[in-house]
Motif scaffolding. Structure first.
Motif, mmCIF file in Angstrom:
data_model
loop_
_atom_site.group_PDB
_atom_site.id
_atom_site.type_symbol
_atom_site.label_atom_id
_atom_site.label_comp_id
_atom_site.label_asym_id
_atom_site.label_seq_id
_atom_site.Cartn_x
_atom_site.Cartn_y
_atom_site.Cartn_z
ATOM 1 N N UNK A 183 12.303 31.785 -7.743
ATOM 2 C CA UNK A 183 13.163 31.321 -6.660
ATOM 3 C C UNK A 183 12.393 31.291 -5.342
ATOM 4 N N UNK A 184 12.638 30.275 -4.584
ATOM 5 C CA UNK A 184 11.991 30.093 -3.289
ATOM 6 C C UNK A 184 12.362 31.256 -2.358
ATOM 7 N N UNK A 185 11.368 31.838 -1.722
ATOM 8 C CA UNK A 185 11.676 32.979 -0.863
ATOM 9 C C UNK A 185 11.981 32.539 0.560
ATOM 10 N N UNK A 186 12.782 33.322 1.246
ATOM 11 C CA UNK A 186 13.158 32.987 2.614
ATOM 12 C C UNK A 186 11.941 33.137 3.522
ATOM 13 N N UNK A 187 11.716 32.122 4.351
ATOM 14 C CA UNK A 187 10.508 32.090 5.189
ATOM 15 C C UNK A 187 10.436 33.267 6.146
ATOM 16 N N UNK A 188 11.588 33.622 6.713
ATOM 17 C CA UNK A 188 11.604 34.717 7.695
ATOM 18 C C UNK A 188 11.225 36.049 7.038
ATOM 19 N N UNK A 189 11.563 36.198 5.755
ATOM 20 C CA UNK A 189 11.192 37.413 5.023
ATOM 21 C C UNK A 189 9.689 37.428 4.740
ATOM 22 N N UNK A 190 9.170 36.292 4.308
ATOM 23 C CA UNK A 190 7.732 36.199 4.014
ATOM 24 C C UNK A 190 6.920 36.496 5.272
ATOM 25 N N UNK A 191 7.382 35.931 6.369
ATOM 26 C CA UNK A 191 6.682 36.116 7.643
ATOM 27 C C UNK A 191 6.618 37.597 8.014
ATOM 28 N N UNK A 192 7.737 38.294 7.857
ATOM 29 C CA UNK A 192 7.782 39.711 8.185
ATOM 30 C C UNK A 192 6.928 40.530 7.215
ATOM 31 N N UNK A 193 6.968 40.151 5.936
ATOM 32 C CA UNK A 193 6.176 40.865 4.932
ATOM 33 C C UNK A 193 4.689 40.802 5.257
ATOM 34 N N UNK A 194 4.261 39.661 5.780
ATOM 35 C CA UNK A 194 2.841 39.518 6.107
ATOM 36 C C UNK A 194 2.414 40.480 7.214
ATOM 37 N N UNK A 195 3.298 40.701 8.177
ATOM 38 C CA UNK A 195 2.979 41.675 9.224
ATOM 39 C C UNK A 195 3.015 43.094 8.677
ATOM 40 N N UNK A 196 4.036 43.391 7.879
ATOM 41 C CA UNK A 196 4.174 44.747 7.324
ATOM 42 C C UNK A 196 2.983 45.101 6.445
ATOM 43 N N UNK A 197 2.461 44.110 5.739
ATOM 44 C CA UNK A 197 1.353 44.366 4.814
ATOM 45 C C UNK A 197 0.057 44.726 5.553
ATOM 46 N N UNK A 198 0.050 44.537 6.867
ATOM 47 C CA UNK A 198 -1.139 44.916 7.650
ATOM 48 C C UNK A 198 -1.135 46.396 8.015
ATOM 49 N N UNK A 199 -0.020 47.078 7.776
ATOM 50 C CA UNK A 199 0.045 48.516 8.065
ATOM 51 C C UNK A 199 -0.768 49.277 7.026
ATOM 52 N N UNK A 200 -1.306 50.457 7.422
ATOM 53 C CA UNK A 200 -2.120 51.213 6.461
ATOM 54 C C UNK A 200 -1.297 51.663 5.249
ATOM 55 N N UNK A 201 -1.894 51.574 4.096
ATOM 56 C CA UNK A 201 -1.300 51.930 2.799
ATOM 57 C C UNK A 201 0.048 51.273 2.533
ATOM 58 N N UNK A 202 0.220 50.046 3.019
ATOM 59 C CA UNK A 202 1.386 49.247 2.642
ATOM 60 C C UNK A 202 0.878 48.033 1.871
ATOM 61 N N UNK A 203 1.197 47.972 0.594
ATOM 62 C CA UNK A 203 0.791 46.849 -0.236
ATOM 63 C C UNK A 203 1.828 45.753 -0.227
ATOM 64 N N UNK A 204 1.563 44.701 -0.955
ATOM 65 C CA UNK A 204 2.462 43.540 -1.035
ATOM 66 C C UNK A 204 3.870 43.955 -1.474
#
Lengths: 198, 198
Positions: free
Chosen positions: A1-22
């Motif tokens: 299923x197509x993911x919501x863009x606003x969620x993907x965008x936020x996930x990309x920022x969160x994934x830059x935190x230390x020890x936070x994976x995809x």
């Protein structure tokens, strides 16, 4: 299923935190959808505010929200001793240990050939200026016991040796509470080499 | 040592994320100090944008960035079957399984006496309206196999029984790939009770 863009965008920022994976970033972003609006606005503002209100102390290179940092601003500290560290977190570590009472100078970097960090990346100009304006009896170099830390320590020691009475380096040795048989050979050798009279 | 207010503020927001404790929040906030300014602005904006661009589908209660969600908007899906779930993440789980092809209705809650969540907290008005306007041959209630999920399922089933041909509930039983001897007694009993002819 197509993911919501606003969620993907936020996930990309969160994934830059230390020890936070995809996968964690996904769970976090999803949980944030269920947060109160006020909490999200506060979160967003806290991030935006971070670098606006915290800057580097012009004297020592440590972090501060005021003009000078709490340490440079404290006249009760020992003004004759200066400890040179690599990063602000090192100052925090020493302060938490509550033993050292002198001043600090934060290089905000280390010399690292592999990462391409050279001397120009270090907060040295203000160090030299500081040593010229104020006479320190002792300068302790407290970079990490790593190749990068050692390289940096040797470089700095050479640079400042004529400007201060004594330049020292932190002691190497056994870790308090550690076990001799779990200690690596290099540390054991350094512990013997640096042995002191009882 | 007195901590920087902007760091504490950020830590408090970070600590609200799932499985982020006080110590992790501290490390994360500190790491964010070393992020590029652009990355921080993007992070902050992504949070602010989250709820502005994602809202609840007026038809089914799932999440969407458009007027209707991707599922309600898809005329190729089986329009005769409706699955009622508790949360948007349940829709995502079923969609990832790629088996079910009907429509959904998201309650966005469960009845929970301990948490004080009652019937009024469920997205029911739009469910009843939907059942009045469109005839579904089957409604599958897919709440969690927990006390809260069961309570919700029974309540909903009673409420809608006169409006649809059949109301069903997900099967209970052994987990695929699981071991009989690791399965709890209740699930084992349910697996026997729900046994099917081979």
């Amino acid at each position: 299923m197509e993911k919501l863009k606003a969620l993907i965008r936020l996930e990309e920022s969160l994934a830059k935190l230390p020890s936070v994976g995809r996968r964690s970033a996904e769970r976090m972003a999803y949980a944030m959808l269920n947060m109160e609006d006020d909490d999200l606005v506060e979160f967003s503002d806290a991030i935006k505010n971070l670098k606006q209100s915290i800057h580097i102390c012009p004297i020592c290179g440590f972090l501060t929200e005021g003009e000078k940092c709490v340490i440079c601003d404290d006249s009760e500290r020992d003004q004759d001793t200066l400890m040179i560290v690599s990063f602000p977190k090192d100052v925090i570590a020493f302060e938490n240990a509550e033993y050292y009472r002198g001043l600090y100078h934060v290089l905000n970097g280390v010399i690292s050939l592999s990462k391409g960090n050279g001397v120009d990346d270090l907060n040295i100009t203000s160090l030299l200026k500081r040593l010229d304006e104020h006479h320190f009896k002792e300068v302790i170099i407290a970079t990490n016991p790593t190749i990068e830390g050692e390289t940096t320590a040797l470089y700095i020691a050479k640079l400042i040796e004529d400007k201060v009475d004594v330049v020292t380096r932190l002691a190497y040795g056994l870790q308090m509470g550690g076990n001799l048989d779990y200690t690596d050979a290099l540390t054991l050798s350094k512990a013997v080499e640096g042995r002191r009279k009882l």
